[in-house]
Design an enzyme around this catalytic site. Structure first.
Site, PDB file in Angstrom:
ATOM      1  CB  SER A  86       5.183  -2.172  11.791  1.00  0.00           C
ATOM      2  OG  SER A  86       4.719  -0.856  12.083  1.00  0.00           O
ATOM      3  CG  HIS A 100      -5.858   1.697   5.125  1.00  0.00           C
ATOM      4  ND1 HIS A 100      -5.428   2.601   6.072  1.00  0.00           N
ATOM      5  CD2 HIS A 100      -4.815   0.847   4.914  1.00  0.00           C
ATOM      6  CE1 HIS A 100      -4.184   2.301   6.412  1.00  0.00           C
ATOM      7  NE2 HIS A 100      -3.790   1.250   5.733  1.00  0.00           N
ATOM      8  CD  GLU A 115      -3.049   5.336   6.789  1.00  0.00           C
ATOM      9  OE1 GLU A 115      -3.022   5.444   5.554  1.00  0.00           O
ATOM     10  OE2 GLU A 115      -2.126   4.819   7.445  1.00  0.00           O
ATOM     11  CG  ASN A 120      -1.680   1.259   1.424  1.00  0.00           C
ATOM     12  OD1 ASN A 120      -1.807   2.049   0.490  1.00  0.00           O
ATOM     13  ND2 ASN A 120      -2.206   1.475   2.617  1.00  0.00           N
ATOM     14  CD1 TRP A 121       3.873   1.314  -2.701  1.00  0.00           C
ATOM     15  CD2 TRP A 121       3.679   2.334  -4.695  1.00  0.00           C
ATOM     16  NE1 TRP A 121       4.713   0.680  -3.579  1.00  0.00           N
ATOM     17  CE2 TRP A 121       4.619   1.284  -4.812  1.00  0.00           C
ATOM     18  CE3 TRP A 121       3.393   3.105  -5.823  1.00  0.00           C
ATOM     19  CZ2 TRP A 121       5.271   1.004  -6.013  1.00  0.00           C
ATOM     20  CZ3 TRP A 121       4.040   2.817  -7.006  1.00  0.00           C
ATOM     21  CH2 TRP A 121       4.974   1.776  -7.100  1.00  0.00           C
ATOM     22  CE  LYS A 122       0.251   3.425   4.843  1.00  0.00           C
ATOM     23  NZ  LYS A 122      -0.015   3.524   6.248  1.00  0.00           N
ATOM     24  CD  GLU A 145      -3.627  -2.823   7.306  1.00  0.00           C
ATOM     25  OE1 GLU A 145      -2.528  -3.091   6.815  1.00  0.00           O
ATOM     26  OE2 GLU A 145      -4.197  -1.738   7.132  1.00  0.00           O
ATOM     27  N   GLY A 201       2.332   1.853  10.660  1.00  0.00           N
ATOM     28  CA  GLY A 201       3.271   2.966  10.497  1.00  0.00           C
ATOM     29  C   GLY A 201       3.968   3.365  11.783  1.00  0.00           C
ATOM     30  N   GLY A 250       2.638  -1.221   4.224  1.00  0.00           N
ATOM     31  CA  GLY A 250       2.815   0.172   3.831  1.00  0.00           C
ATOM     32  C   GLY A 250       4.273   0.484   3.566  1.00  0.00           C
ATOM     33  N   GLY A 251       4.947   1.007   4.577  1.00  0.00           N
ATOM     34  CA  GLY A 251       6.309   1.521   4.441  1.00  0.00           C
ATOM     35  C   GLY A 251       7.276   0.593   3.714  1.00  0.00           C
TER      36      GLY A 251
HETATM   37  C1  PEP Z   1      -0.757  -0.090   5.816  1.00  0.00           C
HETATM   38  O1  PEP Z   1      -0.578   0.922   5.170  1.00  0.00           O
HETATM   39  O2  PEP Z   1      -1.793  -0.750   5.670  1.00  0.00           O
HETATM   40  C2  PEP Z   1       0.282  -0.511   6.753  1.00  0.00           C
HETATM   41  C3  PEP Z   1       0.136  -1.637   7.414  1.00  0.00           C
HETATM   42  O3  PEP Z   1       1.371   0.318   6.883  1.00  0.00           O
HETATM   43  P1  PEP Z   1       2.802  -0.059   7.567  1.00  0.00           P
HETATM   44  O4  PEP Z   1       3.220  -1.382   6.960  1.00  0.00           O
HETATM   45  O5  PEP Z   1       3.696   1.066   7.179  1.00  0.00           O
HETATM   46  O6  PEP Z   1       2.564  -0.192   9.032  1.00  0.00           O
END
Ligand code: PEP
Length: 251
Positions: free
Chosen positions: A213, A95, A97, A9-11, A167, A173, A234-235
């Site tokens: 994470s 999500h 967010e 997930n590049w956000k 999640e 994050g 994500g990251g």
């Molecule tokens: C996400 O964006 O769904 C996520 C889990 O981010 P991260 O891996 O950065 O915690």
């Protein structure tokens, strides 16, 4: 056997050039389709370009949100018809967010999951508890309610096509990961809820990802768990090298 699914997930990250470079860097290196489903959920701006640049490889492109209507006067929104039209295959729905900053609710998540399935997109439906809910011992109840509401009035055949991403919000994050055992326990709770709502066949087929994470250093242990079928990342999905390591561990 459920096929693992690793989704990035590049956000709201990357420029056009950076997205292009990522596609070039992973070309020819993504494990084959028999081993793992690999997905990148990119900003809407880059979707068409990425669909073209990854054609013929086991790298599928997803969007990060969408509207549930086919078309209409919804300024700024993108519809499932439009996504499908350009070759997008996956869609992240609900999500945390989106729930936190854009007023998405269990009801809107359910409408969007239905719309995605109606148009042949694979929904990645996100659920997860806040830190406060976890500390109050409410995790299971919260995710069970989110799963029940999100999958309301969806046929068993469609439930089986849906991917559920567990999640925990406090792990997204933040660098904090749920322990593999804790993540597995909640994924099992989700699977049992799916069995109750949609039957054992659905529960056995539905793929459940963990997200929060996830990185090359911890994915192996998570993927070793019985009820974890993949990761939403994500990251650590932003750099090609790290994304490829996640795919290797998932395969
Ligand atoms: C996400 O964006 O769904 C996520 C889990 O981010 P991260 O891996 O950065 O915690």
């Amino acid at each position: 056997m459920r096929k693992p699914i690793i989704a990035g997930n590049w956000k709201m990250y990357k420029t056009h050039e950076e997205a292009k470079r990522f596609a070039a860097e992973v070309r020819g290196l993504v494990p084959d389709a028999g081993q793992v489903d690999a997905v990148i959920c990119a900003p809407a701006l880059f979707l068409e370009q990425l669909v073209t640049e990854t054609k013929g490889q086991n790298l599928h492109i997803g969007a990060q949100t969408m509207h549930e209507e086919d078309s209409g006067a919804f300024t700024g929104e993108i519809s499932p018809v439009q996504l499908k039209d350009i070759g997008v295959e996956y869609i992240i729905i609900g999500h945390s967010e989106r729930r936190q900053y854009f007023n998405e609710t269990d009801e809107s998540v359910n409408r969007k999951v239905k719309a995605a399935l109606a148009h042949g997109l694979v929904p990645i439906m996100c659920v997860g508890e806040t830190l406060e809910q976890r500390e109050n011992g409410d995790t299971n109840r919260v995710v069970q309610e989110q799963v029940k509401a999100g999958l309301a009035d969806i046929s068993a055949a469609d439930v089986q096509k849906t991917v559920i991403a567990y999640e925990p919000i406090w792990a997204i994050g933040t660098g904090k990961t749920a322990t593999a055992e804790d993540a597995n326990t909640v994924c099992q709770v989700i699977r049992e809820k799916v069995a109750e709502l949609s039957g054992q066949e659905s529960a056995d087929a539905v793929r459940i990802q963990y997200g929060g994470s996830v990185k090359p250093a911890n994915i192996q242990e998570l993927m070793g768990m019985e009820h974890i079928d993949g990761a939403l990342v994500g990251g650590a999905s932003l750099e090609s090298e790290s994304f490829l390591k996640l795919l290797e561990a998932g395969a």
